[in-house]
Design an enzyme around this catalytic site. Structure first.
Site, PDB file in Angstrom:
ATOM      1  N   LYS A 142      -6.498  -7.794  21.268  1.00 23.78           N
ATOM      2  CA  LYS A 142      -7.943  -7.331  21.349  1.00 23.78           C
ATOM      3  C   LYS A 142      -8.748  -8.378  20.052  1.00 23.78           C
ATOM      4  CE  LYS A 142      -6.677  -2.445  21.624  1.00 23.78           C
ATOM      5  NZ  LYS A 142      -7.197  -1.928  22.831  1.00 23.78           N
ATOM      6  N   SER A 196      -7.524  -1.812   5.899  1.00 22.06           N
ATOM      7  CA  SER A 196      -8.699  -0.880   6.393  1.00 22.06           C
ATOM      8  C   SER A 196      -9.444  -0.346   5.119  1.00 22.06           C
ATOM      9  CB  SER A 196      -8.030   0.520   6.741  1.00 22.06           C
ATOM     10  OG  SER A 196      -7.694   0.241   8.027  1.00 22.06           O
ATOM     11  N   HIS A 203      -3.550  -9.989  11.488  1.00 21.79           N
ATOM     12  CA  HIS A 203      -2.809  -8.545  11.009  1.00 21.79           C
ATOM     13  C   HIS A 203      -2.467  -7.803  12.278  1.00 21.79           C
ATOM     14  CE1 HIS A 203      -1.606  -4.940   9.445  1.00 21.79           C
ATOM     15  NE2 HIS A 203      -2.774  -4.227   9.797  1.00 21.79           N
ATOM     16  N   ASN A 241       4.665  -1.884  12.155  1.00 15.32           N
ATOM     17  CA  ASN A 241       3.514  -2.171  11.275  1.00 15.32           C
ATOM     18  C   ASN A 241       4.027  -2.106  10.029  1.00 15.32           C
ATOM     19  OD1 ASN A 241       1.200  -2.971   9.900  1.00 15.32           O
ATOM     20  ND2 ASN A 241       0.238  -0.881  10.640  1.00 15.32           N
ATOM     21  N   CYS A 251      -3.965  -3.063   4.155  1.00 17.27           N
ATOM     22  CA  CYS A 251      -2.952  -4.022   4.586  1.00 17.27           C
ATOM     23  C   CYS A 251      -3.424  -5.516   4.049  1.00 17.27           C
ATOM     24  CB  CYS A 251      -2.946  -4.337   6.273  1.00 17.27           C
ATOM     25  SG  CYS A 251      -2.456  -2.541   6.992  1.00 17.27           S
ATOM     26  N   GLU A 286       0.659  -1.105  -0.083  1.00 19.81           N
ATOM     27  CA  GLU A 286      -0.025   0.068  -0.135  1.00 19.81           C
ATOM     28  C   GLU A 286       0.618   1.291  -0.026  1.00 19.81           C
ATOM     29  OE1 GLU A 286      -1.648  -0.993   4.104  1.00 19.81           O
ATOM     30  OE2 GLU A 286      -2.249   1.278   3.833  1.00 19.81           O
TER      31      GLU A 286
END
Ligand code: CAA
Length: 391
Positions: A246, A312, A237, A280, A115, A83
């Site tokens: 999370k 995203s 990811h 990242n 991503c 990206e």
């Protein structure tokens, strides 16, 4: 015929940059308590490209050992996912194809969807190998993540490339055909063509990611996918490593399981070791997680690994693979640790200088300073053309 063929990742190789900035250095500059970085987002350092490095040099560095080990005779397709592309038209993979001396009888293409596109590349590769199992596909995910200086996203920056050779009868991971998909039109993170840094709504991006986890899992299980407890590990990811925690906590809750930190760490802990040090790497990040898992876990032979790829904007996909007997003899753990360990630590001022650096857009001759000690480098820009070299 093609239905019975076992297809997957035959080789996997990781590369990163010349420089590294630690979160201690960043915290000392901006006055943040370093615990927020180390524990809150789970990051310790970020890879920073030298002035003569970019997604092409990292991609070539990652792929060269794969080509050296297996030869290029069966590689008919190169798919580069990124990206942070270097050209609006030409596929960055063509420079890599040239640096590696691959056959002209090959197709090369670039894929983009934040991503997620490394996973689209892998799916594309699987389809091609199903069609002709004698062919191999070189899939490369390569990215430099860059946010505005002094923004909340800055601490999640990083850079890396992962090259994967996809083919029949794979030596590392057999991939399964079943996938769960999810797409939603959302502005959580994006980068308009006129910007060099990403725009992001941080909190929105985290909830968009979690919503996508649910959507992709729902589609996967609705199509007869494996049960959650069949998996020995999960690769997510990782925009920052705590995000994987999370995400897995969210998936456990959504699927009606008890949530325990110990269990989460058991199934994702090994996937975060490299990302914590690299930051990242957008398209490469989940595959850096896979490299980390294979390099750090005890014997995974025969175990199912679940993958949740998120990009995203947004697109997500859940899919599965099984670790192949004998895989440990084919790993590149030493080279991966060396690539991460050899980075040269830089101070905040040098990092800032590199962050703000860009080539003039006047079409003149602009050599890049010789900085990288890696195998491939960006020589400079001349007549609007990027010039690369192998050392
Ligand atoms: N000790 C321990 N933990 C601490 C702490 C301390 N001293 N101080 C803060 N924390 C914790 C906070 O409680 C918080 O944890 P929770 O999320 O579990 O509540 C965590 O550290 C981060 O703190 P903040 O939310 O206050 O941090 P922030 O406002 O600076 O922003 C961020 C965090 C939103 C992730 C920001 O870094 C950002 O915008 N990053 C870029 C976007 C991103 O990565 N989004 C992820 C999903 S999108 C995606 O995946 C695609 C992609 O690659 C970008």
């Amino acid at each position: 015929m093609p239905g019975d063929v076992s297809i997957g990742i035959h080789d996997l190789s990781l590369a990163t940059t010349q420089y590294v900035l630690t979160h201690e250095t960043l915290a000392a500059h901006n006055g943040t308590g370093v615990a927020k970085y180390h524990r809150g987002i789970g990051q310790r350092a970020m890879s920073v490209p030298a002035a003569d490095e970019d997604i092409v040099t990292m991609a070539a560095d990652a792929a060269a050992p794969v080509v050296a080990r297996h030869g290029a005779d069966r590689i008919r397709t190169v798919v580069l996912a990124t990206e942070t592309s270097v050209d609006q038209s030409k596929a960055a993979g063509i420079y890599v194809h040239s640096l590696l001396g691959l056959s002209s009888a090959a197709r090369v293409v670039e894929l983009k969807q934040a991503c997620y596109s490394g996973t689209a590349a892998l799916q594309f590769a699987m389809g091609l190998v199903h069609r002709d199992p004698s062919e191999q596909v070189l899939v490369i995910a390569s990215d430099v993540s860059r946010y505005e200086l002094d923004s909340p996203g800055e601490a999640t920056q990083g850079a890396a490339a992962v090259a994967m050779l996809v083919g029949a009868d794979p030596a590392l991971l057999r991939l399964e055909d079943r996938s769960g998909m999810f797409t939603a039109d959302i502005m959580d993170f994006w980068r308009p063509n006129y910007r060099t840094t990403a725009l992001v709504d941080g909190r929105e991006s985290i909830s968009a990611y979690l919503q996508a986890v649910e959507g992709a899992w729902k589609d996967y299980t609705g199509r007869g996918g494996r049960k959650l407890d069949e998996f020995g590990a999960f690769c997510y990811h990782q925009p920052f490593t705590r995000m994987a925690h999370k995400a897995h906590r969210h998936l456990l809750q959504y699927d009606g399981h008890a949530v325990g930190e110990e269990e989460i760490t058991r199934v994702i802990g090994h996937t975060t070791a490299y990302n914590m040090e690299l930051g990242n790497s957008y398209t490469a990040s989940m595959y850096v997680g896979l490299a980390s898992l294979l390099d750090h876990a005890d014997d995974l032979t025969g175990q199912a690994v679940g993958f949740l790829s998120y990009g995203s904007g947004s697109v997500a996909e859940f899919f599965a693979g099984t670790v192949v007997p004998g895989y440990r003899a084919r790993l590149r753990s030493g080279a991966h640790r060396e690539a991460i360990g050899r980075r040269e630590e830089i101070g905040y001022a040098r990092y800032r200088e590199l962050h703000e650096r860009s080539f003039p857009a006047d079409g003149g001759d602009h050599p890049a300073p010789k900085e990288t000690t890696g195998p491939h480098r960006l020589v400079g820009l001349s007549g609007h053309k990027r010039i690369y070299a192998t050392r």
